[in-house]
Scaffold this motif. Structure first.
Motif, PDB file in Angstrom:
ATOM      1  N   ALA A   1       0.808  -1.218   0.000  1.00 25.27           N
ATOM      2  CA  ALA A   1       0.000   0.000   0.000  1.00 25.27           C
ATOM      3  C   ALA A   1       0.839   1.264   0.000  1.00 25.27           C
ATOM      4  CB  ALA A   1      -0.934   0.003   1.213  1.00 25.27           C
ATOM      5  N   ALA A   2       2.142   1.148   0.260  1.00 26.38           N
ATOM      6  CA  ALA A   2       2.989   2.334   0.361  1.00 26.38           C
ATOM      7  C   ALA A   2       3.201   2.972  -1.002  1.00 26.38           C
ATOM      8  CB  ALA A   2       4.338   1.964   0.982  1.00 26.38           C
ATOM      9  N   ALA A   3       3.331   4.289  -1.005  1.00 28.16           N
ATOM     10  CA  ALA A   3       3.615   5.014  -2.247  1.00 28.16           C
ATOM     11  C   ALA A   3       5.023   4.664  -2.727  1.00 28.16           C
ATOM     12  CB  ALA A   3       3.495   6.518  -2.008  1.00 28.16           C
ATOM     13  N   PRO A   4       5.284   4.778  -4.024  1.00 24.08           N
ATOM     14  CA  PRO A   4       6.625   4.463  -4.528  1.00 24.08           C
ATOM     15  C   PRO A   4       7.652   5.493  -4.067  1.00 24.08           C
ATOM     16  CG  PRO A   4       5.241   5.390  -6.262  1.00 24.08           C
ATOM     17  CD  PRO A   4       4.346   5.151  -5.099  1.00 24.08           C
ATOM     18  N   GLY A   5       8.908   5.074  -4.075  1.00 24.53           N
ATOM     19  CA  GLY A   5       9.984   5.977  -3.676  1.00 24.53           C
ATOM     20  C   GLY A   5      10.605   5.568  -2.364  1.00 24.53           C
ATOM     21  N   PRO A   6      11.918   5.795  -2.212  1.00 22.69           N
ATOM     22  CA  PRO A   6      12.611   5.370  -0.977  1.00 22.69           C
ATOM     23  C   PRO A   6      12.113   6.079   0.279  1.00 22.69           C
ATOM     24  CG  PRO A   6      14.035   6.756  -2.363  1.00 22.69           C
ATOM     25  CD  PRO A   6      12.831   6.430  -3.176  1.00 22.69           C
ATOM     26  N   THR A   7      11.753   7.362   0.174  1.00 22.20           N
ATOM     27  CA  THR A   7      11.283   8.089   1.359  1.00 22.20           C
ATOM     28  C   THR A   7       9.966   7.515   1.862  1.00 22.20           C
ATOM     29  OG1 THR A   7      12.371  10.123   0.623  1.00 22.20           O
ATOM     30  CG2 THR A   7      10.630  10.336   2.263  1.00 22.20           C
ATOM     31  N   ALA A   8       9.049   7.242   0.924  1.00 24.75           N
ATOM     32  CA  ALA A   8       7.754   6.679   1.311  1.00 24.75           C
ATOM     33  C   ALA A   8       7.924   5.287   1.912  1.00 24.75           C
ATOM     34  CB  ALA A   8       6.828   6.623   0.105  1.00 24.75           C
ATOM     35  N   ARG A   9       8.825   4.493   1.348  1.00 28.53           N
ATOM     36  CA  ARG A   9       9.056   3.147   1.895  1.00 28.53           C
ATOM     37  C   ARG A   9       9.673   3.218   3.286  1.00 28.53           C
ATOM     38  NH1 ARG A   9      10.506   1.958  -3.562  1.00 28.53           N
ATOM     39  NH2 ARG A   9      12.711   2.284  -3.094  1.00 28.53           N
ATOM     40  N   ARG A  10      10.588   4.181   3.485  1.00 29.04           N
ATOM     41  CA  ARG A  10      11.190   4.336   4.812  1.00 29.04           C
ATOM     42  C   ARG A  10      10.148   4.768   5.835  1.00 29.04           C
ATOM     43  NH1 ARG A  10      14.704   7.732   3.483  1.00 29.04           N
ATOM     44  NH2 ARG A  10      13.639   9.631   4.186  1.00 29.04           N
ATOM     45  N   ASP A  11       9.287   5.700   5.444  1.00 29.60           N
ATOM     46  CA  ASP A  11       8.230   6.144   6.363  1.00 29.60           C
ATOM     47  C   ASP A  11       7.262   5.011   6.676  1.00 29.60           C
ATOM     48  OD1 ASP A  11       9.365   8.633   6.353  1.00 29.60           O
ATOM     49  OD2 ASP A  11       7.939   9.516   4.928  1.00 29.60           O
ATOM     50  N   ALA A  12       6.952   4.189   5.666  1.00 30.41           N
ATOM     51  CA  ALA A  12       6.040   3.062   5.882  1.00 30.41           C
ATOM     52  C   ALA A  12       6.662   2.039   6.830  1.00 30.41           C
ATOM     53  CB  ALA A  12       5.688   2.407   4.551  1.00 30.41           C
ATOM     54  N   ALA A  13       7.976   1.798   6.672  1.00 36.11           N
ATOM     55  CA  ALA A  13       8.656   0.844   7.553  1.00 36.11           C
ATOM     56  C   ALA A  13       8.674   1.357   8.988  1.00 36.11           C
ATOM     57  CB  ALA A  13      10.078   0.608   7.054  1.00 36.11           C
ATOM     58  N   ARG A  14       8.915   2.667   9.176  1.00 38.99           N
ATOM     59  CA  ARG A  14       8.923   3.240  10.515  1.00 38.99           C
ATOM     60  C   ARG A  14       7.534   3.150  11.153  1.00 38.99           C
ATOM     61  NH1 ARG A  14      10.279   8.376   9.380  1.00 38.99           N
ATOM     62  NH2 ARG A  14      12.524   8.002   9.469  1.00 38.99           N
ATOM     63  N   SER A  15       6.512   3.461  10.364  1.00 39.74           N
ATOM     64  CA  SER A  15       5.138   3.375  10.862  1.00 39.74           C
ATOM     65  C   SER A  15       4.785   1.938  11.234  1.00 39.74           C
ATOM     66  CB  SER A  15       4.167   3.901   9.806  1.00 39.74           C
ATOM     67  OG  SER A  15       2.822   3.724  10.203  1.00 39.74           O
ATOM     68  N   LEU A  16       5.206   0.982  10.402  1.00 41.53           N
ATOM     69  CA  LEU A  16       4.929  -0.426  10.668  1.00 41.53           C
ATOM     70  C   LEU A  16       5.559  -0.872  11.975  1.00 41.53           C
ATOM     71  CD1 LEU A  16       4.060  -3.320   9.876  1.00 41.53           C
ATOM     72  CD2 LEU A  16       6.191  -3.489   8.566  1.00 41.53           C
ATOM     73  N   GLY A  17       6.840  -0.538  12.176  1.00 44.47           N
ATOM     74  CA  GLY A  17       7.515  -0.934  13.401  1.00 44.47           C
ATOM     75  C   GLY A  17       6.840  -0.371  14.640  1.00 44.47           C
ATOM     76  N   SER A  18       6.369   0.865  14.552  1.00 47.31           N
ATOM     77  CA  SER A  18       5.700   1.469  15.704  1.00 47.31           C
ATOM     78  C   SER A  18       4.350   0.811  15.975  1.00 47.31           C
ATOM     79  CB  SER A  18       5.531   2.978  15.467  1.00 47.31           C
ATOM     80  OG  SER A  18       6.779   3.629  15.493  1.00 47.31           O
ATOM     81  N   GLN A  19       3.622   0.437  14.926  1.00 46.69           N
ATOM     82  CA  GLN A  19       2.353  -0.259  15.133  1.00 46.69           C
ATOM     83  C   GLN A  19       2.567  -1.602  15.824  1.00 46.69           C
ATOM     84  OE1 GLN A  19      -0.790  -0.073  11.951  1.00 46.69           O
ATOM     85  NE2 GLN A  19       0.892   0.753  10.732  1.00 46.69           N
ATOM     86  N   VAL A  20       3.561  -2.350  15.345  1.00 45.06           N
ATOM     87  CA  VAL A  20       3.855  -3.649  15.952  1.00 45.06           C
ATOM     88  C   VAL A  20       4.295  -3.470  17.405  1.00 45.06           C
ATOM     89  CG1 VAL A  20       5.408  -5.636  15.852  1.00 45.06           C
ATOM     90  CG2 VAL A  20       4.394  -4.738  13.751  1.00 45.06           C
ATOM     91  N   ALA A  21       5.095  -2.426  17.671  1.00 41.05           N
ATOM     92  CA  ALA A  21       5.549  -2.175  19.036  1.00 41.05           C
ATOM     93  C   ALA A  21       4.378  -1.895  19.967  1.00 41.05           C
ATOM     94  CB  ALA A  21       6.529  -1.002  19.043  1.00 41.05           C
TER      95      ALA A  21
END
Length: 453
Positions: A71-91
């Motif tokens: 679901a993340a938008a293309p681009g390295p910045t969007a992927r990095r933000d999605a990964a950070r958001s994912l880790g916080s949700q799991v935490a």
């Protein structure tokens, strides 16, 4: 941060309801009519159940990761933000810090896609979550094919090893399969050398130096040599004064690192919060002189220890600042500012109030003063609207789907909403820390009326 609860607006699906019913049923296990052998068997099965639950968590986490990345938008910045958001949700779901959330996302991906044998051992309850975390960590520099080979080679041995042994075994096989990657990892580790501090029980703290093995061992040997000389009376400018070699080594290290001469007072500012009653024996007579003090971010300190620190600080080195609390003694009073940034005394008040990052279960030190209601949406730079946050959580709350707000009508409770709609609440601790909530004046008055009647 303590006193956290999670609420959901909709009923859980069947899978969640089934697991919840099983968890609730564990409370009704009665050990009274069991034999000792039965109790041991049950302890064993419950441990296996915890491990199998960790495997199920890993599968769910990796499925969530794939969904978020699609679901993340293309681009390295969007992927990095999605990964950070994912880790916080799991935490938040695991009631742990964001850093541990990131780590579990990576561990889950490795187990599900690259280490089927290790995953099977976890599912069967033959390995624990800490074991597999060590194996994944020690094979992080390997290719997927080499990691799979480690998985195959160690499948029979891992159930017989402790978590440290599992890590050592994985490290040995990794060094054999790809020595170059292990060397590169070792060289990269040198760049991560650092000094850190964390609280310890009884008013103590750990100062940790992470550095190259040879240099750290050399520094330790030098400290031990100096300490042995002091204890044996061979150092003319320093006497042991009843200290053992360990205490002398610690004192020497701290003195040298802070640049002090022998006997010089430590020139550092420490925010020590305590009542006037506990400090001076004056003020509210209903409170005890033994009420513990608090150091923001480090926890409580017994009142006698805090008083001894202040007595030994030296003349002219102790500054007192009065903090005014609410009538019930729980919260600090408001302090407003017209500035856009939280700085000066206002930032200090946020640190004193929130103690650590306000995100539930994060517990990281406060780095930034943040607007709970964003400044771009006319959020005020006030004590009430301010929050102490770590850099990670302050960034995550700006990601799509996240929201943070102060719960209406609360003394200081925030609600964090994640992209999946889950809501987590956390309260700022009492001014002297959790467990120090004093009874309100109204409660005391009503209790007095009841006693009088």
């Amino acid at each position: 941060m303590g006193m956290n609860v999670m609420v959901r607006d909709v009923g859980p699906p069947a899978a969640v309801a089934s697991v919840r019913a099983f968890r609730d049923g564990l409370a009704f296990l009665d050990p009274v009519d069991l034999t000792d052998a039965d109790r041991v068997d049950l302890i064993d099965e419950l441990e296996r159940t915890k491990r199998a639950a960790a495997a199920a968590q890993a599968r769910m986490t990796d499925a969530l990761r794939r969904s978020v990345h699609r679901a993340a938008a293309p681009g390295p910045t969007a992927r990095r933000d999605a990964a950070r958001s994912l880790g916080s949700q799991v935490a938040l779901a695991r009631r742990e810090s964001p850093g541990l959330g990131d780590r579990f996302v990576g561990t889950a991906r490795a187990l599900v896609h690259e280490m089927p044998a290790t995953m099977a051992l976890l599912e069967r309850g033959l390995m624990g979550e800490r074991h597999v975390t060590e194996v994944v960590k020690e094979t992080a520099a390997l290719s997927a094919a080499d990691r799979g080979e480690v998985d195959r080679r160690l499948a029979d041995a891992l159930p017989r090893l402790g978590w440290r042994g599992a890590g050592r075994a994985a490290r040995r096989v990794a060094a054999e399969l790809d020595a170059a990657s292990v060397v590169a990892r070792t060289e990269a580790a040198v760049a991560s050398r650092r000094v850190s501090v964390r609280p310890a029980p009884d008013g103590m703290a750990y100062l940790t130096v992470l550095g190259p093995l040879t240099e750290v061992v050399g520094a330790y040997a030098a400290l031990r040599t100096r300490a042995a000389a002091v204890v044996s009376g061979q150092v003319p400018d320093e006497a042991p004064h009843g200290r053992g070699a360990g205490a002398v080594a610690a004192d020497t290290a701290l003195r040298l690192l802070s640049g002090r001469a022998i006997g010089q007072v430590q020139p550092v500012e420490v925010h020590l919060v305590m009542t006037d009653r506990a400090l001076l024996g004056t003020g509210d007579g209903s409170r005890t002189v033994s009420e513990p003090a608090r150091i923001p971010g480090h926890g409580s300190v017994p009142a006698p220890v805090a008083r001894s620190w202040l007595r030994g600080a030296g003349e002219g080195s102790v500054w007192l600042r009065r903090l005014y609390g609410s009538p019930d003694g729980r919260d600090l009073v408001a302090l407003d500012s017209r500035r856009r940034l939280f700085g000066g005394l206002l930032r200090r008040m946020l640190v004193l109030r929130d103690d650590v990052c306000v995100t539930p279960w994060c517990d990281a030190p406060i780095v930034q003063g943040d607007h709970t209601h964003p400044a771009r949406d006319a959020g005020d730079t006030t004590f009430t609207n301010g929050s102490g946050a770590c850099a990670r959580c302050n960034l995550v709350k700006e990601a799509p789907g996240w929201g943070v707000q102060v719960v209406r009508g609360s003394s200081r409770e925030i609600q964090v909403t994640t992209p999946t709609g889950h809501r987590h609440r956390a309260s700022a601790p009492p001014v002297l820390g959790w467990g120090s909530d004093p009874p309100s004046r109204l409660e005391q008055h009503l209790a007095g009326l009841v006693d009088a009647a």
